[in-house]
Design an enzyme around this catalytic site. Structure first.
Site, short mmCIF file in Angstrom:
data_model
loop_
_atom_site.label_atom_id
_atom_site.label_comp_id
_atom_site.label_asym_id
_atom_site.label_seq_id
_atom_site.Cartn_x
_atom_site.Cartn_y
_atom_site.Cartn_z
N GLU A 159 0.86 -1.20 0.00
CA GLU A 159 0.00 0.00 0.00
C GLU A 159 0.89 1.24 0.00
O GLU A 159 0.72 2.15 0.81
CB GLU A 159 -0.91 -0.01 1.23
CG GLU A 159 -1.65 -1.34 1.41
CD GLU A 159 -2.59 -1.38 2.61
OE1 GLU A 159 -3.73 -1.80 2.44
OE2 GLU A 159 -2.16 -0.98 3.72
N CYS A 179 -10.63 0.50 7.54
CA CYS A 179 -10.10 1.78 8.00
C CYS A 179 -10.74 2.97 7.30
O CYS A 179 -10.94 4.03 7.90
CB CYS A 179 -8.59 1.82 7.81
SG CYS A 179 -8.04 1.31 6.16
#
Lengths: 658, 658
Positions: free
Chosen positions: B323, B419
């Site tokens: 990521e 998230c």
């Protein structure tokens, strides 16, 4: 077991002598460099190369050495492919030392064979009790297939039947183990290869049971209840490969073309090498069993693969994950997988389709794969190899962006999974068998590779002497030698890239129209000794455009001349190749290469470059900026097959048209 | 512990009332849909959504329920972010039921707190003996940080100190556990967050030890011998995450910006969310500790991130693996990761840089991230979310090519790693604190969001009434209300996308030259009650070009109007968006949207399309073909933030210029 070839449409290698400069250099390289180098690699004697241990595994399995098996479950196949390459070399290059080395390897292979015929170092050393328990994942039949190919090749080359006998015993063992009867395993390989190998064994021996076993493997594939699931349950759900999750090879059945029966398959799917190996075998089976349904399947899949999923370089497999096809018209240039072995398998499939029928669709692709991806798979020095052959490389990003983890910007000395290097060796060493197709009523000329060939046609010996400067020069001359006039058909492929082929027959122009069938000029006549065909295939520099559905090629153009796809390299053109533009009407000059490129034709033209000298000081994005400042730049294109022989640098095949 | 804010340059939310149509709709959505929806999700009451179990984990850890912990090691943080969002809502939207629900959650959180202050459901339920043993991988400090942010927000919003006391006790526990002394752990979090949270806690309470602890975490980070290695050895080399191999988070220290001490870092690197969270904290620390060196580091890294590695949509993280950032100028549009949370973190970092100094470089990026990626992270219905925000999507290829495994063509109801959704909720609910920066000597106006604000300046109350139709309309009016004339500075950001801003002060044009400092017009004068500023930011449709080093943007153009980046969608323009070309001089029309796009401005122009009606019948590659047949086509662009609200389809931001 003896050598009784039947129905083989390949010309035996001892009857073909390659004579042209381009390929003689590769023949020399394979003999003097590649095969000796790979022998060292297989014996772990190349510094800085990934270890192989493949020969040592045979020693250990034969009880001649202590130690642990090391390497892939299919490590044996590297030795088999090397032996096969050696066999092809020995046909034309007697070499007592090399032959002795090969004979010793063969004795070692024979020493690993179990009394029942079973032969595999991995299972013999690591887990003899588990043999044949994991076909989906463990490559036993794949390794057997490569040994069978080596056995056939070695017998053909040397007349020595030792390895042929070993592999026949192995094949007979397999025929006992697998089949529809009670007590047999109703299975088939996770990695196809044995199908095409058994067809070669059938051709070499005339033993029908090998064809029958091939048919069993092909027809059993993908049926329900699914064999992979049954054996998975039976062995207690153990799994050899977990790269993409537990037992993913078992679960992702399309990966190995086992999601559906072969008869129902409609698209090129899954692992690209498995796909072309499987369908090379199916095509071979279709021909020798006159099975129209299987032939239809092969044609349908060929069409999907080559007209929806193949790169301009004759490479296949557009994604790293699963070394696999993706979907129709999804051909990214930079993240492509495009394995060298897949293009070799594509040539094998193409050659078998050509044997079914002379159709330039197959010959064109075979030529495209050969002159571009297969050759690109090996450095000009014969000692470095590409596994992955992208069409666009930006070395700095490869270091940092993991979408490029599979891409190497320069060729490697060897690989942990070293399928490609010996595959290139055996392909190049056997190139003679791809040039012609022998028919009862004539000869098809598929590739324009200078060669002298001797073919039995209608009970007579026909000698053809093919010459020319292909792939650099446009004229191919074919001279006939026959003892007496002979009525037969010569069929010459007209390449897809050539807009205006011309043919002189004994100096007289022939109006081709009317003689062309499926992309071959077919000339049936009483041929005389000394007849000469002169085929001119004009090779202007050609702009290639992608189908409008290929989104990665929008606004881009590739350059091809003759069968060769060209590319831009940083070494000639500077970095930021994306900033180069090729005007739609720019005329090209042919340049005689020098140094590394001696004997090769390079291409030059005037293009433009987006000025980026201030780029590091400029913002990342600019608003309503004036049109980009363009500056003239000479663009130098080199043949794709020869890229990355001058160190690390950017490369791209598809260039912005400006 | 009580609430004593110090040095806070954010305007408290109770002093800002958002009034404009664009953002009121989002405020309504957060209140009526997003927060209630997420409450259901956290309680596993949304059908077809990934399970959360986050509330249940607190019940279990508090001994109020039996069962197993479920979810990510950082599952607690989803609850904390939801509580934080609720707090912001309650400031302006008293809601007894919601507040009671939140109070109950807070009691549940408090019940999980251990006598020594420790608070984390994962370790409390699963492995209390392992707490603080795996900072590199296990997110305890990250979860603590989010709880601290929630505690600060809830106290500010409601005046209730219950959660603030809990998190102070937690922070005090952490301050005991971590530090340079013998018996303390010389460590820091694998996932930064606690740094910025502790700085907020310091601001809220005035307790210097929280700033000191932040400094400890920041300065200890990346020092040698490396803490990750030490704790790895100490815990017997166990590893929580094995996605990229055993203990990869321990080994790949750049992933969490721990490869070097903060003072030595020079490029945006590793996990993008961790990067912006860390440097938001460092920037906050730099300001409140007057630390010029840390400020320099922040500026250097900001520059690298935004001028080398940021997408036009204000998104960061160009690769899925880790990521993470990739390298300078490597910004692929289709395989981008560009996580919603990363753009939220980018806004948090930008806001803190703006507090260090009014500089439009920070405000421009904050605006770009907000109006494009952050808003795109949520569907117009408030119930579907993007984690990944690519700039180009081809849905069919996403299904088949694994380079796109992280990309979803439509927004999802929830995520296993959830998230992003509550992060969007808390960002939108706290948007009021991003608009202005309060200074001793004035006010910076960073965002042009219609709002009434009350700010204490020089001991006086200054009210600003900002209005206009941003982001659709170009005029912003700012009216002043003050009890008596006041000498102060109003600083207005001049956006990077605006070529010719104009300012009227009480109707009189002001020649901006001479008043502009670091991209802000700074007006220092005695302001009178009723003074009016009228800022006009002309919003022609703007063509954006990429820096010539951005190879993915060669030959392409993006369309922006005001702060909004636009895109083409299949729903308006048909498929094969790669075949559309935008002429360099095509004039645009503004179109008032309807239906889903009611109130939004769409853009239209005449472009062209490569004719592909026969493409399926055409060969994959064609040689010396005539120029592509072009046909005229109306191109309709929609704001990027509103894409994918009409089902699955192609999308692209960067369009070929033709």
């Amino acid at each position: 077991m003896s050598f009784h070839p039947i129905d083989c449409l390949e010309v035996p290698l001892d009857k073909v002598q390659i004579t042209d400069a381009f390929w003689l250099e590769y023949q020399r390289l394979v003999k003097e460099v590649v095969v000796p180098y790979q022998w060292l690699a297989l014996n772990d004697q190349v510094a800085e190369a990934e270890p192989s241990h493949a020969i040592e595994n045979f020693r250990i399995a034969a009880g001649q050495s202590d130690g642990e098996f090391y390497g892939m479950v299919f490590q044996d196949s590297d030795v088999a492919k090397w032996l096969e390459a050696v066999a092809y070399l020995l046909v034309k290059n007697p070499d007592a030392t090399l032959e002795e080395t090969a004979d010793q390897v063969i004795e070692r292979v024979a020493a690993v064979q179990q009394p029942d015929g079973y032969l595999n170092t991995y299972f013999t050393v690591k887990a003899p009790e588990l043999r044949w328990s994991n076909l989906a994942e463990c490559h036993e039949l794949y390794c057997a297939g490569h040994l069978i190919e080596a056995g056939v090749a070695y017998a053909q080359a040397t007349g020595k039947n030792r390895l042929l006998e070993v592999v026949c015993k192995l094949a007979d063992h397999i025929a006992q183990v697998f089949g529809p009867e009670n007590g047999q395993i109703q299975g088939y390989p996770g990695h196809p290869e044995i199908e095409l190998a058994l067809m070669r064994l059938y051709e070499a021996t005339g033993e029908r049971r090998y064809l029958d076993l091939t048919r069993y493997f092909v027809e059993q594939r993908g049926t329900q209840p699914h064999f992979y699931d049954l054996e998975y349950e039976k062995r207690g759900r153990t799994s050899h490969w977990n790269i993409h999750g537990p037992a993913w090879m078992v679960k992702d059945k399309a990966y190995s073309q086992a999601h559906l029966p072969v008869a129902l398959q409609k698209t090129a799917i899954g692992h690209a090498v498995r796909f072309v190996y499987l369908y090379a075998g199916v095509a071979h089976l279709a021909r020798l069993s006159q099975d129209q349904e299987k032939r239809d399947v092969c044609q349908r899949l060929w069409e999907n693969m080559t007209q929806r999923q193949m790169y301009i370089t004759g490479s296949i497999g557009s994604q790293s994950s699963g070394e696999a096809f993706s979907c129709d018209y999804d051909l990214p240039n930079d993240t492509a997988y495009t394995e060298t072995c897949a293009s070799i398998g594509l040539m094998m499939f193409a050659n078998r389709m050509l044997q079914l029928e002379a159709d330039s669709r197959y010959g064109d692709v075979m030529e495209r794969a050969l002159y571009n991806t297969v050759l690109a798979g090996m450095a000009l020095d014969g000692k470095h190899f590409f596994y992955v052959n992208p069409l666009e490389v930006h070395p700095k990003s490869i270091q940092f962006n993991h979408i490029y983890d599979h891409v190497k910007p320069v060729r490697q000395r060897w690989f942990g999974c070293a399928c490609c290097p010996p595959n290139i060796a055996r392909l190049l060493a056997s190139l003679g068998s791809y040039i012609y197709t022998r028919r009862d009523d004539g000869v098809d000329i598929n590739l324009y590779i200078g060669s002298d060939v001797e073919i039995e046609v209608e009970g007579e010996t026909l000698r053809l002497k093919q010459s020319g400067g292909y792939p650099w020069q446009d004229t191919v001359k074919i001279e006939l030698e026959i003892a007496k006039p002979l009525k037969t058909t010569l069929a010459l492929r007209l390449p897809d890239w050539c807009a205006s082929p011309q043919l002189l027959v004994n100096g007289e122009p022939l109006e081709l129209h009317g003689y062309v069938h499926r992309g071959y000029v077919r000339l049936t006549r009483y041929w005389q000794n000394g007849d000469v065909l002169q085929l001119t295939l004009p090779m202007p520099v050609t702009r290639v455009k992608g189908n409008p559905l290929l989104r990665h090629l929008a606004g881009k153009v590739a350059i091809q001349r003759g069968p060769l796809v060209y590319c831009l390299e940083q070494a000639d053109n500077g970095s930021e190749l994306h900033n180069l533009q090729l005007p739609a009407d720019a005329p090209f000059k042919l340049i005689a290469g020098s140094g590394l490129f001696k004997g090769k034709t390079l291409l030059q033209t005037q293009g433009t470059r987006v000025n980026s000298t201030q780029a590091l000081q400029q913002p990342l994005y600019s608003f309503n900026s004036p049109p980009a400042q363009m500056q003239p730049q000479t663009l130098t294109f080199v043949p794709y097959f020869s890229w990355a022989n001058r160190g690390e640098g950017e490369m791209r095949v598809w260039v912005d048209e400006g």
